[in-house]
Design an enzyme around this catalytic site. Structure first.
Site, PDB file in Angstrom:
ATOM      1  N   CYS A 114      39.733  44.027  39.255  1.00  0.00           N
ATOM      2  CA  CYS A 114      40.327  45.183  38.668  1.00  0.00           C
ATOM      3  C   CYS A 114      41.830  44.845  38.655  1.00  0.00           C
ATOM      4  O   CYS A 114      42.720  44.790  37.610  1.00  0.00           O
ATOM      5  CB  CYS A 114      39.875  46.581  39.102  1.00  0.00           C
ATOM      6  SG  CYS A 114      38.048  46.868  38.690  1.00  0.00           S
ATOM      7  N   HIS A 115      42.398  44.681  39.946  1.00  0.00           N
ATOM      8  CA  HIS A 115      43.842  44.731  39.797  1.00  0.00           C
ATOM      9  C   HIS A 115      44.283  43.486  40.902  1.00  0.00           C
ATOM     10  O   HIS A 115      45.368  43.489  41.465  1.00  0.00           O
ATOM     11  CB  HIS A 115      44.548  45.970  40.121  1.00  0.00           C
ATOM     12  CG  HIS A 115      44.026  47.324  39.513  1.00  0.00           C
ATOM     13  ND1 HIS A 115      43.076  47.853  39.786  1.00  0.00           N
ATOM     14  CD2 HIS A 115      44.367  47.488  38.296  1.00  0.00           C
ATOM     15  CE1 HIS A 115      42.668  48.835  39.000  1.00  0.00           C
ATOM     16  NE2 HIS A 115      43.708  48.695  37.970  1.00  0.00           N
ATOM     17  N   GLY A 116      43.057  42.498  41.264  1.00  0.00           N
ATOM     18  CA  GLY A 116      43.586  41.284  42.059  1.00  0.00           C
ATOM     19  C   GLY A 116      44.043  41.570  43.426  1.00  0.00           C
ATOM     20  O   GLY A 116      44.770  41.186  44.103  1.00  0.00           O
TER      21      GLY A 116
END
Lengths: 257, 422, 183
Positions: free
Chosen positions: C147-149
């Site tokens: 999703c956001h690394g």
């Protein structure tokens, strides 16, 4: 004016009261009103009686009747501790699955499991009981007119022989309190049907009262919490209402009305 | 009525753009109310309070209820057993329905006794009847949701009423059901409408209050307020009186919730719905009993119109007739307090409704109050006859013939003179 | 409401009593209303049947070294990884001052070869990749949240990316060598 209002209210109440009392339907007699420990504003359950009742349910009724809204963890409400509950649950085989191989399997019960039904489905229940399905007992104590009194009357209301001239069908039993008097359930309770360890007399009457107390608990497990909270709430409201009345008197003091 | 002056800047800023505060001030604060209202005038606000309670408890019940025939009954039991305070919220909702009808029925009888339906309050009265109809529909559909035996068979019997209509009857009933019998589609649509209708009722209540504040409250003398001495501001006089009444009412209401929660209910509804077995004695909830008695009392056909259809029509007519009473009542006087003859007919009507209720509860072949030879069905027919005769015959004729007692010149005068019998 | 209330000084001592009474009644009424709201709020908390299902038992015998499984616990995935020697060493060798949320590997496991974690990214609740064979395990051989690394290491600790905390360790206990009870 006041007299007029009173006449109206009296007449209304007379009619309402009359509707309530003569509710006996059909030919079954009105069951005798019993004394129960949970009656009244301050009534509570008798834990020892509930445990005896559970013993009766487990030993006798559970052979045919399910108790599907009760989980083992609920038995805390009749006074068992966590270890006792785990032990009781482990006595039952619960079907679970599918496992990693995709198969259903049985395992010992856990507190979060519900009491297993004695029959896999309604058809099986009917097939084993001459076509009648033994009803689930979780809500029995409030699912019949006169509730617990009726269930006691039914359990103790068997007659070995049907009265002269009564046409009793094959496989049926004569019961005074069952509507139509012909019931499929054979007399389930008798003296010393289960073994009490606390010295309580093991009579049919006592067994019936105990198991019905247990069934009233399964139907209304919230009863004690409800009444305890109710007393507090009503007490609070009476104080608040009295205060509101005093304020009302003060505010209206100068108004002719 | 002067426009209020707002000292708070935020309040003023909002009020200049949307005068909500002025509106509240006019309708709940300053609203000039007759100073002689009795406690019979408490039941309107009480009914409003119950409506709010029902909506609130209902919203929280829906968070745990499942509208599916396989799960509805179990989900209700889960609310009763596992949800924190679920039993309290459900029992409040269940008993709240009965309380709502108690308040509204007293409110209606009060309106009938004091002539609150007469000009210029016809619209107010009509909206009130619409509220009653919406309440009945809501209560009926709500009763189906737990999917017990009475839910199922009550729904079956009531929806089957519509099959009485010729030609359209059967398609209509199938349309209501969404199938060939009461089933999952029926449960789902009833759930949807049961959630919707309370907000319709809320809207109607707003109109009801709006109409009330336009024509002003009636009062026990039936004489309109004329001078400023006749009225007092709603706040604090009636706010506190309503609050006190609410305290008394809550004690009554919550007594049932905590100590006799199943008093108004039927035991059969704790048995899961079973389409193969009808309970031996189907009765509707108590608040429908008088109408049920009217429905059942028509057991004969007239001019080839079958009894079934006539019964249904009579039942609907028993409410429709209320719409026209502003014109059926020919009396020049509003309040029955000054109507020595009509007063007694009112008393008969009041008792008649209880007789109808009694007859609705009993099996048709029972004896009425145990009186040998007097069958419930016959008594129900007599009571039905009087119910309609009261509105269609007694009201117009007594209003014309009766000589009313002299009315007080004003509310103030009645208060000063007759404080004792008010 | 800020409407000026007309006050008459006619009977001042009485006014005070009236004011006190009104104040006391209002206070009691407000407290009562507040208490009446609690059952509604509490009804939205986890119910008794939900709380009763708060633990699961998992058999570990089918997890080969180097692989991991996901099981459901309280409606969330739990990762159980059978760690290799190399992975254990990797987790032990990290200096605490390199970590965003400093924790030793020993504080996060009961048995070195079994790493048990709540598989929910501590950033915004997605499920990190790296459990199933072939999925990317991120820069630190642990998990990677798409999703956001966020990158997690072989002890489930946050190493890179926006997540603020290490993957949560549920309470669990070994019933036998090959079975564990979570919750």
């Amino acid at each position: 004016m006041r007299k007029f209002a009173l006449t109206a209210i009296a007449a209304a109440f007379a009619l309402t009261a009359f509707t309530g009392t003569s509710q006996a339907s059909g030919d079954a007699p009105v069951p005798k009103a019993q004394d129960w420990s949970w009656q009244g504003l301050f009534g509570t359950y008798d834990r020892a009686q509930l445990q005896r009742g559970f013993q009766v349910y487990k030993g006798i009724c559970a052979g045919c009747h399910s108790l599907r809204f009760i989980a083992f963890r609920n038995l805390e409400g009749i006074g068992f501790n966590e270890d006792q509950i785990k032990a009781i649950a482990a006595e039952y085989d619960i079907e679970d699955g599918p496992n990693d191989d995709g198969d259903m399997f049985t395992r010992p019960g856990k507190p979060s499991d519900y009491f297993p039904s004695p029959f896999p489905n309604d058809k099986a229940a009917a097939a084993s009981n001459g076509g009648s399905i033994p009803p689930d007992l979780s809500l029995m104590a409030k699912a019949r007119m006169h509730g617990p009194d009726y269930v006691v009357a039914l359990l103790t209301g068997y007659e070995e022989e049907a009265p002269e001239g009564f046409d009793l069908a094959e496989g049926k039993h004569y019961n005074h309190y069952f509507p139509g008097h012909q019931i499929s359930m054979a007399p389930p309770l008798y003296d010393e049907a289960v073994e009490y360890t606390d010295g309580t007399p093991m009579t049919l009457e006592q067994h019936a009262h105990d198991v019905v107390a247990f069934l009233n608990w399964t139907a209304q497990p919230e009863l004690e919490a409800r009444k305890a909270l109710g007393l507090k709430v009503l007490l609070f409201l009476i104080v608040l209402t009295a205060m509101l009345y005093a304020v009302k008197r003060k505010i209206w003091r100068d108004i002719e009305h | 009525m002067s426009a209020p002056v707002w000292n708070n800047k935020v309040v003023k800023w909002v009020d200049d753009r949307l005068p909500v505060f002025s509106m509240l001030h006019h309708s709940a604060y300053e609203y000039p109310t007759p100073k002689n209202l009795s406690y019979m005038w408490n039941f309107g606000s009480l009914a409003g309070f119950v409506l709010v309670t029902m909506i609130l408890t209902g919203i929280f019940l829906v968070m745990n209820y499942t509208p599916h025939t396989d799960m509805a009954f179990d989900s209700v039991e889960r609310i009763m057993r596992d949800v924190n305070y679920g039993w309290l919220i459900r029992y409040m909702h269940v008993n709240g329905a009965s309380m709502f009808f108690i308040c509204v029925y007293i409110h209606i009888f009060r309106g009938l006794y004091y002539g609150s339906y007469k000009a210029p309050r016809e619209m107010l009265w009509w909206i009130g009847i619409l509220i009653l109809l919406a309440m009945m529909a809501t209560a009926f559909m709500g009763y189906v949701l737990p999917w017990g035996q009475m839910s199922f068979w009550g729904a079956t019997v009531i929806t089957n009423l519509f099959s009485a209509f010729p030609i359209v009857g059967e398609p209509l009933v199938h349309w209501l059901w969404g199938g060939f019998s009461i089933g999952n589609p029926t449960l789902n649509r009833f759930f949807s409408l049961h959630y919707l209708l309370p907000f319709v009722i809320l809207g109607l209540v707003v109109l009801h209050v709006w109409a009330l504040h336009t024509v002003r409250s009636n009062n026990p003398t039936g004489v309109e307020a004329k001078t400023p001495q006749d009225s007092i501001p709603f706040h604090p006089y009636y706010t506190i009186k309503d609050l006190f009444g609410m305290g008394i009412f809550l004690i009554f209401f919550l007594f049932f919730v905590f100590f006799a929660p199943d008093f108004f209910g039927e035991p059969d509804n704790y048995i899961p719905a079973n389409p193969l077995v009808t309970p031996p004695h189907i009765v509707p909830e108590w608040y429908f009993l008088p109408f049920y008695a009217i429905l059942r009392s028509i057991d004969f056909s007239i001019f080839g119109v079958p009894a079934k259809l006539l019964g249904v029509l009579a039942m609907f007519a028993s409410i429709v007739v209320l719409f026209v009473i502003p014109w059926l009542d020919t009396s020049k006087v509003r309040s029955s307090k000054y109507r020595p003859v009509y007063k007694w007919f009112f008393l008969i009507l009041f008792i008649d409704c209880f007789i109808l209720g009694y007859c609705g509860k009993k099996a048709p072949d029972d004896y009425f109050m145990g009186i040998e030879g007097l069958h419930v069905i016959v008594m129900g027919q007599l009571a039905t006859l009087y119910y309609f005769a009261h509105f269609l015959v007694v009201m117009p004729i007594v209003g014309k013939l009766e000589r009313p007692k002299p009315l007080p010149a004003s509310i103030s005068e009645s208060v000063l003179k007759g404080g004792a019998n008010a | 409401m800020s409407q000026t209330v007309q006050s008459s000084g006619d009977h001042a001592p009485d006014e005070n009593r009236r004011d006190f009474l009104i104040l006391a009644t209002t206070a009691v009424g407000v407290v009562g209303t507040g208490m009446a709201l609690w059952p509604f709020v509490d009804s939205m908390n986890a119910s008794k049947d939900v709380l009763a299902l708060a633990s699961v038992e998992v058999s570990l015998s089918n997890i080969p070294v180097g692989q991991a499984i996901k099981v459901m616990w309280r409606g969330k995935p739990v990762f159980i990884r059978h760690r290799t020697e190399r992975e254990i060493k990797e987790a032990d060798d990290v200096a605490l001052n390199e970590l965003v949320d400093p924790q030793t590997d020993d504080a996060r496991v009961e048995k070195k070869e079994w790493l048990i974690l709540v598989g929910v990214c501590t950033h915004l609740g997605c499920i990190p990749m790296g459990t199933a064979t072939g999925e990317t395990r991120g820069d630190y051989d642990g998990w990677y949240c798409p999703c956001h690394g966020s990158h997690y290491d072989t002890s489930g600790r946050i190493r890179k990316g926006p997540a603020p905390l290490n993957l949560e360790v549920p309470t669990y206990s070994f019933l036998t060598d090959t079975s564990v009870k979570i919750g």
